[in-house]
Design an enzyme around this catalytic site. Structure first.
Site, PDB file in Angstrom:
ATOM      1  N   HIS A 101      16.846 -21.047  39.245  1.00  0.00           N
ATOM      2  CA  HIS A 101      17.526 -20.283  38.226  1.00  0.00           C
ATOM      3  C   HIS A 101      18.766 -19.567  38.726  1.00  0.00           C
ATOM      4  O   HIS A 101      18.503 -18.954  39.630  1.00  0.00           O
ATOM      5  CB  HIS A 101      16.315 -19.645  37.759  1.00  0.00           C
ATOM      6  CG  HIS A 101      17.085 -18.934  36.328  1.00  0.00           C
ATOM      7  ND1 HIS A 101      16.940 -17.505  35.983  1.00  0.00           N
ATOM      8  CD2 HIS A 101      17.557 -19.325  35.028  1.00  0.00           C
ATOM      9  CE1 HIS A 101      17.587 -17.172  34.915  1.00  0.00           C
ATOM     10  NE2 HIS A 101      17.906 -18.532  34.363  1.00  0.00           N
ATOM     11  N   GLU A 111      21.167 -17.130  36.965  1.00  0.00           N
ATOM     12  CA  GLU A 111      21.547 -16.378  35.798  1.00  0.00           C
ATOM     13  C   GLU A 111      23.012 -15.777  36.271  1.00  0.00           C
ATOM     14  O   GLU A 111      23.119 -15.047  37.512  1.00  0.00           O
ATOM     15  CB  GLU A 111      20.660 -15.181  35.339  1.00  0.00           C
ATOM     16  CG  GLU A 111      21.547 -14.368  34.201  1.00  0.00           C
ATOM     17  CD  GLU A 111      21.850 -15.047  33.060  1.00  0.00           C
ATOM     18  OE1 GLU A 111      22.899 -15.308  32.842  1.00  0.00           O
ATOM     19  OE2 GLU A 111      21.056 -15.833  32.617  1.00  0.00           O
ATOM     20  N   HIS A 132      21.894 -23.305  30.111  1.00  0.00           N
ATOM     21  CA  HIS A 132      21.662 -22.336  29.033  1.00  0.00           C
ATOM     22  C   HIS A 132      22.952 -21.392  28.751  1.00  0.00           C
ATOM     23  O   HIS A 132      23.838 -21.179  29.766  1.00  0.00           O
ATOM     24  CB  HIS A 132      20.742 -21.269  29.293  1.00  0.00           C
ATOM     25  CG  HIS A 132      19.363 -21.967  29.000  1.00  0.00           C
ATOM     26  ND1 HIS A 132      18.086 -21.222  28.277  1.00  0.00           N
ATOM     27  CD2 HIS A 132      18.785 -23.224  29.117  1.00  0.00           C
ATOM     28  CE1 HIS A 132      17.232 -22.014  28.172  1.00  0.00           C
ATOM     29  NE2 HIS A 132      17.506 -23.027  28.821  1.00  0.00           N
ATOM     30  N   GLU A 133      23.194 -20.936  27.333  1.00  0.00           N
ATOM     31  CA  GLU A 133      24.286 -20.594  26.900  1.00  0.00           C
ATOM     32  C   GLU A 133      25.633 -21.428  27.092  1.00  0.00           C
ATOM     33  O   GLU A 133      26.510 -21.189  27.898  1.00  0.00           O
ATOM     34  CB  GLU A 133      24.882 -19.080  27.600  1.00  0.00           C
ATOM     35  CG  GLU A 133      23.638 -17.955  27.210  1.00  0.00           C
ATOM     36  CD  GLU A 133      22.275 -18.110  27.988  1.00  0.00           C
ATOM     37  OE1 GLU A 133      21.231 -18.002  27.443  1.00  0.00           O
ATOM     38  OE2 GLU A 133      22.485 -18.320  29.102  1.00  0.00           O
ATOM     39  N   GLU A 160      20.726 -25.589  26.340  1.00  0.00           N
ATOM     40  CA  GLU A 160      20.165 -24.680  25.065  1.00  0.00           C
ATOM     41  C   GLU A 160      21.237 -24.956  24.041  1.00  0.00           C
ATOM     42  O   GLU A 160      21.283 -25.869  23.260  1.00  0.00           O
ATOM     43  CB  GLU A 160      20.194 -23.303  25.751  1.00  0.00           C
ATOM     44  CG  GLU A 160      19.393 -22.329  24.919  1.00  0.00           C
ATOM     45  CD  GLU A 160      19.460 -20.972  25.345  1.00  0.00           C
ATOM     46  OE1 GLU A 160      18.558 -20.287  25.004  1.00  0.00           O
ATOM     47  OE2 GLU A 160      20.529 -20.607  25.998  1.00  0.00           O
ATOM     48  N   GLU A 178      12.278 -18.221  22.117  1.00  0.00           N
ATOM     49  CA  GLU A 178      12.338 -16.917  22.593  1.00  0.00           C
ATOM     50  C   GLU A 178      12.332 -15.790  21.734  1.00  0.00           C
ATOM     51  O   GLU A 178      12.154 -14.727  21.674  1.00  0.00           O
ATOM     52  CB  GLU A 178      13.313 -16.445  23.876  1.00  0.00           C
ATOM     53  CG  GLU A 178      14.813 -16.466  23.275  1.00  0.00           C
ATOM     54  CD  GLU A 178      15.179 -17.904  23.408  1.00  0.00           C
ATOM     55  OE1 GLU A 178      16.569 -18.050  23.505  1.00  0.00           O
ATOM     56  OE2 GLU A 178      14.447 -18.767  23.533  1.00  0.00           O
TER      57      GLU A 178
END
Length: 668
Positions: free
Chosen positions: A379, A381, A449-450, A468, A474
């Site tokens: 992951h 981020e 994601h995003e 995503e 969530e």
């Protein structure tokens, strides 16, 4: 490598450009249902579209506002060329194992009447289920210029109800799709799904977005005096901070502007028009690309039981991740995700994709996972710091490859990239592509994601597994407004889902609350149905493992594949209900999900898609008699029936309920 299993190339008219005059040029779909006409009127290029002899798109202009002036305001049609293709190509993963790519093509060459004689080519491809077109701006190599705006029009013959999210008020595309007349909408994101008339649905989007800005759509009323009150949709490109939409050098090819045309909402879902408008795979050996189910330390963090940063309740500890790996190995999950494994989550910490927290031994975890037949999922981020990831990703991805990590979930929480640019601008599109290409070099699959809204580039880069760009599960953990409403997941398949695989993260089994009134507004059976309905080749069973232990419903998740040989939509109404049937690859079993909105309903499901003269056993997970998403979400029954292609199953769906089933071949 994607293998072409059949190919027929037909040249309609001739292989060279034919000289034309003022008369419109026509191109039809292979079955003749869709007709596109292209011409010039008052020195402006335009196109129009009909479907089964009904006018859908009225004359709509084409062109650009460039840094060196308008293009498309004073042109003539120099020539045109027609072509055709009928091929079938194979997917390494997907909703089908093979896709037919059958279209007729028209390329029109326009030239300005001015002394500059700038050129603009427009390529139309017309399929049985819609059309796409793209611009090609021929320029000399090294010639630099800017697109200030793309002036593409899609003028519908009349106003209509549509589902959309607003582009200027929706971060990361995480909004609730609302239905209203186009004329009442502000600028919206695509896909834009339109209930044009009874038994006629349209979806407008784009395909093959590469080194360009994402489109938005602005509805504009037709000029006064138009008796039919047509509605013009105008493209609105996402800008750089400078206001420029696209920086160009040399020849520029835009993404395809697409419209799916369907008689039922289900046909929108089974269209592969967008995939067909992308280029074939650039990854020759795709054997390392492996779809699968995974679990992770994710929901417990959103439920405030664990933390991303290191501390007394840190989720991504060596011990805790090994516990998840043991569960994955016992229950047939291929991967375990742990967010918060790397330094940079705490306040003031510097982000690193190469330094784990001291309480997380990544090498020991990866080795332990591999010994159990499971892989750790990485992951990264960024909090919008795209440059930081670009600086570290070669070294990080090479290290992950050595550790046996095959998949990485990327994240970009933060409204702007590098503090200044929108993620769906050309700046963001360039970054996403760098990540995908670098990941492919190290045999890494990406869950983005995003993201920018997907446009089918997973055909070209099949290591881009899922994304995503959706208001996901969530929100059911912490949204102060109460979470996602019941209609949300019966709207997504006809809107966001049409853009491509969606990492929604279904399969929550425990509906306890941290924020009062906020939990999945569904029954347990609907959570199972969503696992089939919302497609993702990397599909996360999102709950904490404690909530799966001893749950009979988990047996459905354990058996459910994430890549398919065939997909059907037996029924569905946008925002109301949908049933999706998918056939597994390398087998004859079918998996079916059926879900509804806040209304209870009974559905008849004909099984005429099963092989004739063969018996099957259906294992059906459905809402219990007293199930209700507000008062009693857990009751679920599991029953079995012997069925065949003549059978019809009656499905009783509770309010915001659902059903899931596995149909397997049985001996007579």
């Amino acid at each position: 490598m994607l293998r072409i299993v059949s190919l027929v190339m037909l040249v309609v008219s001739s292989g060279f450009f034919a000289q034309v005059h003022a008369k419109d040029v026509l191109v039809c779909s292979p079955d003749g249902a869709v007709t596109v006409s292209v011409g010039v009127k008052a020195n402006k290029p335009y196109y129009q579209v009909s479907y089964r002899n009904q006018n859908i798109v009225k004359p709509s202009h084409l062109g650009f506002e460039l840094s060196d002036g308008l293009l498309g305001d004073n042109v003539k049609m120099l020539s045109f060329r027609k072509d055709s293709k009928d091929e079938t190509w194979c997917q390494p993963w997907g909703e089908e194992d093979s896709v037919r790519n059958h279209y007729n093509e028209l390329t029109v060459h326009f030239q300005e009447r001015s002394a500059e004689k700038r050129e603009m080519n427009v390529v139309f491809r017309v399929f049985n289920d819609g059309f796409g077109f793209r611009y090609i701006l021929p320029r000399d190599k090294g010639d630099k210029y800017c697109i200030q705006e793309e002036l593409t029009e899609i003028t519908l013959a009349h106003d209509a109800k549509a589902w959309s999210i607003p582009s200027n008020r929706t971060q990361y595309f995480e909004g609730l799709y609302t239905r209203d007349l186009l004329s009442r909408k502000d600028t919206v994101c695509t896909p834009l799904t339109i209930e044009y008339e009874d038994n006629l649905y349209l979806t407008i989007h784009e395909a093959a977005l590469e080194d360009y800005a994402s489109i938005n759509i602005t509805p504009l009323l037709s000029p006064e005096g138009d008796a039919e009150r047509a509605i013009m949709l105008r493209t609105a490109l996402t800008p750089w901070q400078s206001g420029v939409k696209v920086y160009c050098e040399g020849e520029t090819k835009t993404p395809w502007r697409t419209m799916i045309i369907a008689q039922t909402p289900g046909e929108l879902m089974t269209s592969r028009l967008m995939l067909n408008l992308n280029e074939p795979s650039r990854i020759e050996d795709t054997s390392w690309i492996e779809p699968g189910r995974y679990i992770g330390i994710w929901w417990s963090i959103h439920k405030k039981q664990n933390t991303w940063e290191m501390g007394p309740t840190h989720g991504a500890t060596t011990e805790n991740v090994k516990r998840y790996i043991d569960f994955a190995a016992r229950h047939g999950f291929s991967g375990v995700l742990a967010e918060g494994w790397n330094q940079g989550w705490g306040q003031g910490e510097k982000i690193s994709y190469l330094k784990p927290y001291p309480d997380f031994d990544i090498e020991a975890v990866c080795n332990y996972a591999l010994s159990k037949g499971v892989r750790f999922i990485g992951h990264t981020e960024t909090w919008g710091n795209a440059k930081l990831l670009e600086e570290q990703m070669d070294e990080a991805f090479a290290w992950y490859q050595k550790l046996g990590i095959r998949a990485v979930k990327t994240g970009y929480v933060g409204h702007y990239f590098d503090g200044k640019e929108l993620p769906k601008s050309q700046y963001g599109i360039r970054h996403y592509r760098k990540v995908i290409e670098t990941a492919a070099k190290y045999q890494i699959m990406i869950d983005n994601h995003e993201p920018a809204m997907p446009t089918g580039i997973q055909r070209t880069w099949p290591n881009l597994m899922t994304q995503e760009g959706v208001r996901g599960q969530e929100y059911n953990a912490w949204d102060r407004r109460g979470g996602n409403p019941p209609a949300h997941t019966v709207t997504l398949p006809f809107t966001r889902g049409l853009a491509g695989p969606t990492d929604f993260t279904p399969a929550i089994f425990n509906f306890s609350e941290v924020v009062k009134g906020t939990h999945p507004h569904s029954t347990l059976a609907k959570q199972l149905g969503e696992f089939v309905v919302i497609y993702s080749p990397l599909q996360m069973a999102a709950d904490a493992i404690e909530n799966y232990e001893g749950q009979p419903a988990l047996t459905f998740i354990e058996s459910c594949p994430t890549t398919w040989s065939k997909t059907l939509v037996p029924n569905g109404e946008i925002g109301k209900y949908v049933t999706v049937a998918r056939k597994q690859r390398d087998g004859d079993s079918w998996f079916i999900g059926s879900i509804t909105n806040e209304e209870a309903r009974e559905l008849d499901l004909k099984l005429d898609f099963l092989d004739a003269d063969k018996q099957y056993r259906a294992i059906i997970y459905e809402d219990g008699p007293d199930a209700d998403y507000e008062t009693n979400p857990y009751p679920m029954t599991i029953r079995q029936e012997v069925v065949n292609s003549n059978s019809t199953l009656k499905l009783r769906l509770a309010r915001s309920g659902g059903a899931a089933m596995r149909i397997v071949g049985s001996e007579r």
